[in-house]
Design an enzyme around this catalytic site. Structure first.
Site, PDB file in Angstrom:
ATOM      1  N   ASP A 205       0.812  -1.210   0.000  1.00  0.00           N
ATOM      2  CA  ASP A 205       0.000   0.000   0.000  1.00  0.00           C
ATOM      3  C   ASP A 205       0.855   1.274   0.000  1.00  0.00           C
ATOM      4  O   ASP A 205       0.336   2.371  -0.107  1.00  0.00           O
ATOM      5  CB  ASP A 205      -0.945   0.011   1.212  1.00  0.00           C
ATOM      6  CG  ASP A 205      -2.042   1.062   1.090  1.00  0.00           C
ATOM      7  OD1 ASP A 205      -2.537   1.278  -0.025  1.00  0.00           O
ATOM      8  OD2 ASP A 205      -2.392   1.676   2.111  1.00  0.00           O
ATOM      9  N   SER A 229      -6.683   5.631  -0.170  1.00  0.00           N
ATOM     10  CA  SER A 229      -6.885   4.372  -0.881  1.00  0.00           C
ATOM     11  C   SER A 229      -8.383   4.075  -0.930  1.00  0.00           C
ATOM     12  O   SER A 229      -9.065   4.142   0.096  1.00  0.00           O
ATOM     13  CB  SER A 229      -6.155   3.234  -0.166  1.00  0.00           C
ATOM     14  OG  SER A 229      -4.774   3.492  -0.075  1.00  0.00           O
ATOM     15  N   GLN A 279      -4.593  -0.867  -7.446  1.00  0.00           N
ATOM     16  CA  GLN A 279      -5.265  -0.008  -6.479  1.00  0.00           C
ATOM     17  C   GLN A 279      -5.809   1.235  -7.162  1.00  0.00           C
ATOM     18  O   GLN A 279      -5.129   1.830  -8.001  1.00  0.00           O
ATOM     19  CB  GLN A 279      -4.326   0.423  -5.361  1.00  0.00           C
ATOM     20  CG  GLN A 279      -4.988   1.311  -4.315  1.00  0.00           C
ATOM     21  CD  GLN A 279      -4.017   1.823  -3.267  1.00  0.00           C
ATOM     22  OE1 GLN A 279      -3.573   2.967  -3.321  1.00  0.00           O
ATOM     23  NE2 GLN A 279      -3.675   0.971  -2.315  1.00  0.00           N
TER      24      GLN A 279
END
Length: 288
Positions: A205, A229, A279
């Protein structure tokens, strides 16, 4: 957190009821819970409900609300299905009974089959020739913008070395790509596959949205853009070790409508493809 031992302790949740687990949070410089932490802790919770002979092959998650650093997170696991080869689990992360995150994960028993993989970019600098985030603070700290210096100065259990370092004082638009070497800090213990996958999920991430910022870096950056995110997916392929540097390689095919998409691969230094990720993140320009 200063080293890998502290990260492992963070990811190992406490079971409070059957299929309900609890975890604490540690900041990475943001006022909210780091998305990679919730991803990895959710995977830890899911792993606690499957056979030790099955390993995560994919996960898909949505970030629903920002997490509060001061409140424990409870992870509720639903055993959706356990079949002959695959097990599916759904995890809901909650704070004060509010759902802040959901994850679906698939676990697969080991099987033999044919294979191929995409190749790692071999025409890049090796980590020994690059500066880490820690090195940048020491070398350029007096010249770095306050927000960047603060972020880079946070103690982390991972060392990052970007292949390309943009000049924050003279930004320029760059290709929509990002390549970063990373390595764990501290003495690396023996780890089973589930823990290695949880740590890799935590790391995944970081840095994803950099690739989506790069084509418009002259005008937009993390300082003048609201980011978060929105969702995150990973696919796990091969076993690996954390004993050497690994490469995080991302590209962004699109940014539009205050959202940016990043996707890419994670390789060992020798070029073995370990995992892929994707993502989409919020990238909302802050109105002056």
């Amino acid at each position: 957190m200063k080293n890998i031992k502290e990260l492992i302790n963070l990811l190992n949740l406490t079971e409070i009821e059957n299929n309900i687990f609890s975890g604490e949070s540690v900041t990475i410089g943001s006022p909210n819970v780091f998305g990679g932490q919730v991803l990895a802790q959710s995977l830890n919770a899911a792993y606690r409900t499957v056979s030790e002979l099955r390993f995560v092959n994919s996960l898909h998650a949505y970030f629903l609300e920002a997490g509060n650093l001061s409140i424990p997170i409870n992870y509720h696991v639903e055993e959706v299905r356990t079949g002959g080869s695959f097990s599916t689990r759904r995890v809901t992360a909650k704070q004060n009974d509010r759902s802040i995150f959901i994850l679906a994960a698939s676990f697969h028993k080991k099987e033999e089959g044919f294979e191929h993989q995409t190749k790692m970019n071999s025409n890049i600098k090796q980590p020994e020739d690059l500066l880490s985030w820690d090195d940048m603070v020491v070398k350029f700290g007096a010249f770095l913008p306050k927000l960047i210096k603060h972020f880079l100065s946070i103690e982390r259990p991972i060392e990052f070395k970007p292949v390309r370092v943009p000049n924050p004082l003279d930004p320029e638009n760059l290709p929509p790509t990002e390549e970063i070497w990373f390595k764990l800090k501290g003495d690396i213990p023996e780890m089973d596959i589930p823990m290695k996958q949880q740590i890799l999920t935590y790391i995944s991430d970081y840095n994803v949205l950099n690739a989506a910022f790069n084509p418009n870096a002259k005008e937009y950056n993390f300082g003048n853009t609201q980011t978060a995110s929105l969702d995150h997916s990973m696919w796990f392929f091969r076993d690996f070790d954390f004993n050497d540097w690994m490469l995080f390689s991302a590209e962004s095919p699109n940014a539009f409508g205050a959202r940016g998409l990043g996707k890419g691969n994670i390789f060992t230094r020798e070029g073995k493809l370990v995992a892929s990720f994707a993502q989409e993140g919020l990238m909302r320009p802050i109105k002056k």
